[in-house]
Design a protein around this motif. Structure first.
Motif, mmCIF file in Angstrom:
data_model
loop_
_atom_site.group_PDB
_atom_site.id
_atom_site.type_symbol
_atom_site.label_atom_id
_atom_site.label_comp_id
_atom_site.label_asym_id
_atom_site.label_seq_id
_atom_site.Cartn_x
_atom_site.Cartn_y
_atom_site.Cartn_z
ATOM 1 N N PHE A 6 0.824 -1.194 0.000
ATOM 2 C CA PHE A 6 0.000 0.000 0.000
ATOM 3 C C PHE A 6 0.865 1.253 0.000
ATOM 4 O O PHE A 6 1.986 1.266 0.461
ATOM 5 C CB PHE A 6 -1.025 0.016 1.136
ATOM 6 C CG PHE A 6 -0.455 0.121 2.515
ATOM 7 C CD1 PHE A 6 -0.245 1.353 3.100
ATOM 8 C CD2 PHE A 6 -0.176 -1.013 3.240
ATOM 9 C CE1 PHE A 6 0.255 1.448 4.392
ATOM 10 C CE2 PHE A 6 0.321 -0.935 4.522
ATOM 11 C CZ PHE A 6 0.538 0.303 5.097
ATOM 12 N N ILE A 7 0.289 2.309 -0.553
ATOM 13 C CA ILE A 7 0.966 3.595 -0.707
ATOM 14 C C ILE A 7 0.930 4.326 0.633
ATOM 15 O O ILE A 7 -0.109 4.385 1.278
ATOM 16 C CB ILE A 7 0.250 4.427 -1.783
ATOM 17 C CG1 ILE A 7 0.247 3.672 -3.117
ATOM 18 C CG2 ILE A 7 0.893 5.801 -1.928
ATOM 19 C CD1 ILE A 7 -0.759 4.200 -4.117
ATOM 20 N N ALA A 8 2.066 4.887 1.043
ATOM 21 C CA ALA A 8 2.108 5.582 2.328
ATOM 22 C C ALA A 8 3.211 6.639 2.361
ATOM 23 O O ALA A 8 4.214 6.531 1.666
ATOM 24 C CB ALA A 8 2.340 4.588 3.462
ATOM 25 N N THR A 9 2.980 7.627 3.186
ATOM 26 C CA THR A 9 4.021 8.555 3.611
ATOM 27 C C THR A 9 4.378 8.095 5.019
ATOM 28 O O THR A 9 3.501 7.697 5.784
ATOM 29 C CB THR A 9 3.484 9.997 3.630
ATOM 30 O OG1 THR A 9 3.064 10.336 2.305
ATOM 31 C CG2 THR A 9 4.552 10.982 4.086
ATOM 32 N N VAL A 53 7.995 4.956 13.050
ATOM 33 C CA VAL A 53 7.244 5.557 14.158
ATOM 34 C C VAL A 53 5.920 6.186 13.741
ATOM 35 O O VAL A 53 5.077 6.491 14.581
ATOM 36 C CB VAL A 53 8.095 6.599 14.920
ATOM 37 C CG1 VAL A 53 9.260 5.932 15.639
ATOM 38 C CG2 VAL A 53 8.582 7.700 14.001
ATOM 39 N N TRP A 54 5.720 6.385 12.436
ATOM 40 C CA TRP A 54 4.475 7.003 11.953
ATOM 41 C C TRP A 54 4.301 6.684 10.480
ATOM 42 O O TRP A 54 5.287 6.607 9.745
ATOM 43 C CB TRP A 54 4.547 8.516 12.155
ATOM 44 C CG TRP A 54 3.327 9.257 11.707
ATOM 45 C CD1 TRP A 54 2.227 9.553 12.469
ATOM 46 C CD2 TRP A 54 3.067 9.815 10.410
ATOM 47 N NE1 TRP A 54 1.313 10.244 11.714
ATOM 48 C CE2 TRP A 54 1.804 10.427 10.439
ATOM 49 C CE3 TRP A 54 3.788 9.845 9.218
ATOM 50 C CZ2 TRP A 54 1.246 11.059 9.342
ATOM 51 C CZ3 TRP A 54 3.239 10.471 8.119
ATOM 52 C CH2 TRP A 54 1.979 11.074 8.186
ATOM 53 N N TYR A 55 3.067 6.496 10.067
ATOM 54 C CA TYR A 55 2.773 6.390 8.643
ATOM 55 C C TYR A 55 1.325 6.781 8.397
ATOM 56 O O TYR A 55 0.492 6.760 9.296
ATOM 57 C CB TYR A 55 3.056 4.996 8.086
ATOM 58 C CG TYR A 55 2.160 3.898 8.599
ATOM 59 C CD1 TYR A 55 0.964 3.603 7.954
ATOM 60 C CD2 TYR A 55 2.512 3.145 9.710
ATOM 61 C CE1 TYR A 55 0.141 2.599 8.416
ATOM 62 C CE2 TYR A 55 1.704 2.138 10.167
ATOM 63 C CZ TYR A 55 0.517 1.867 9.529
ATOM 64 O OH TYR A 55 -0.296 0.877 9.986
ATOM 65 N N GLN A 56 1.060 7.158 7.157
ATOM 66 C CA GLN A 56 -0.279 7.518 6.723
ATOM 67 C C GLN A 56 -0.512 6.894 5.360
ATOM 68 O O GLN A 56 0.287 7.091 4.445
ATOM 69 C CB GLN A 56 -0.425 9.036 6.650
ATOM 70 C CG GLN A 56 -1.789 9.505 6.236
ATOM 71 C CD GLN A 56 -1.897 11.019 6.252
ATOM 72 O OE1 GLN A 56 -0.918 11.725 6.504
ATOM 73 N NE2 GLN A 56 -3.080 11.518 6.005
ATOM 74 N N GLN A 57 -1.583 6.145 5.238
ATOM 75 C CA GLN A 57 -1.896 5.459 3.990
ATOM 76 C C GLN A 57 -2.618 6.403 3.038
ATOM 77 O O GLN A 57 -3.400 7.251 3.456
ATOM 78 C CB GLN A 57 -2.777 4.252 4.283
ATOM 79 C CG GLN A 57 -3.066 3.408 3.082
ATOM 80 C CD GLN A 57 -3.826 2.140 3.448
ATOM 81 O OE1 GLN A 57 -4.188 1.925 4.593
ATOM 82 N NE2 GLN A 57 -4.051 1.306 2.464
ATOM 83 N N PHE A 58 -2.349 6.238 1.740
ATOM 84 C CA PHE A 58 -2.989 7.038 0.698
ATOM 85 C C PHE A 58 -3.518 6.137 -0.395
ATOM 86 O O PHE A 58 -3.059 5.006 -0.564
ATOM 87 C CB PHE A 58 -1.990 8.049 0.100
ATOM 88 C CG PHE A 58 -1.659 9.157 1.044
ATOM 89 C CD1 PHE A 58 -2.393 10.330 1.057
ATOM 90 C CD2 PHE A 58 -0.628 9.015 1.948
ATOM 91 C CE1 PHE A 58 -2.103 11.349 1.947
ATOM 92 C CE2 PHE A 58 -0.328 10.028 2.843
ATOM 93 C CZ PHE A 58 -1.065 11.194 2.838
ATOM 94 N N PRO A 62 0.452 10.437 -6.115
ATOM 95 C CA PRO A 62 0.586 11.906 -6.041
ATOM 96 C C PRO A 62 0.141 12.478 -4.688
ATOM 97 O O PRO A 62 0.759 13.420 -4.181
ATOM 98 C CB PRO A 62 -0.306 12.415 -7.174
ATOM 99 C CG PRO A 62 -0.316 11.296 -8.169
ATOM 100 C CD PRO A 62 -0.297 10.044 -7.330
ATOM 101 N N ASP A 63 -0.890 11.896 -4.077
ATOM 102 C CA ASP A 63 -1.332 12.367 -2.762
ATOM 103 C C ASP A 63 -0.256 12.105 -1.708
ATOM 104 O O ASP A 63 0.014 12.938 -0.844
ATOM 105 C CB ASP A 63 -2.634 11.693 -2.349
ATOM 106 C CG ASP A 63 -3.822 12.160 -3.175
ATOM 107 O OD1 ASP A 63 -3.802 13.320 -3.655
ATOM 108 O OD2 ASP A 63 -4.765 11.376 -3.345
ATOM 109 N N ALA A 64 0.361 10.946 -1.765
ATOM 110 C CA ALA A 64 1.421 10.606 -0.806
ATOM 111 C C ALA A 64 2.638 11.502 -0.999
ATOM 112 O O ALA A 64 3.264 11.932 -0.022
ATOM 113 C CB ALA A 64 1.813 9.135 -0.946
ATOM 114 N N ILE A 65 2.960 11.814 -2.237
ATOM 115 C CA ILE A 65 4.096 12.702 -2.520
ATOM 116 C C ILE A 65 3.818 14.104 -1.969
ATOM 117 O O ILE A 65 4.694 14.720 -1.351
ATOM 118 C CB ILE A 65 4.403 12.746 -4.026
ATOM 119 C CG1 ILE A 65 4.964 11.401 -4.482
ATOM 120 C CG2 ILE A 65 5.370 13.879 -4.361
ATOM 121 C CD1 ILE A 65 5.073 11.240 -5.997
#
Length: 132
Positions: A6-9, A53-58, A62-65
């Motif tokens: 999955f895509i993540a920052t 320590v942290w991540y957010q799924q997208f 382009p949203d993750a970038i």
């Protein structure tokens, strides 16, 4: 069985309150493992940033970038606060990510990251912010 990428920052740390590395990936499972093993050459390896320590799924790259670039502009105290909102003990999230441990993060009111409800809300909102 391998989990679906999955895509993540994400944010990796060298230790609690240590050096932070912010990145984005289309496969957080593989990328977090690479950081843990130190096979990713560059800043994260040089500074020992091996703790997820942290991540957010997208839903889209382009949203993750966009999120990655925004976080990199934040000052350090804001980044620390972002981590501590959900992970006040700076626990490594990798064992949870790969299904070896329960989620150590604190729940956030109304947070259903990755749920069908979050996806439908994202669609209703026009899919602009990319957050689910």
């Amino acid at each position: 069985m391998e989990k679906r990428p999955f895509i993540a920052t994400y944010i990796q740390a060298s230790r609690p309150f240590g050096v932070l590395y912010i990145g984005m990936t289309a496969n957080l499972y593989a990328r977090a493992q690479q950081h843990r093993e130190g096979v990713v050459d560059g800043f994260s390896r040089k500074h020992g940033c091996s703790i997820l320590v942290w991540y957010q799924q997208f839903w889209t790259v382009p949203d993750a970038i966009r999120r990655e670039k925004a976080l990199k502009r934040w000052n350090r105290p804001w980044k620390m606060q972002l981590i501590e909102q959900r992970n006040p003990d700076w626990r490594d999230l990798h064992p949870f990510l790969v299904g070896q441990a329960p989620d150590p993060r604190l729940p956030v009111a109304g947070d259903q990251e990755g749920s069908v409800e979050a996806f439908l809300k994202w669609l209703r909102d026009g899919g602009e912010d990319g957050e689910a």
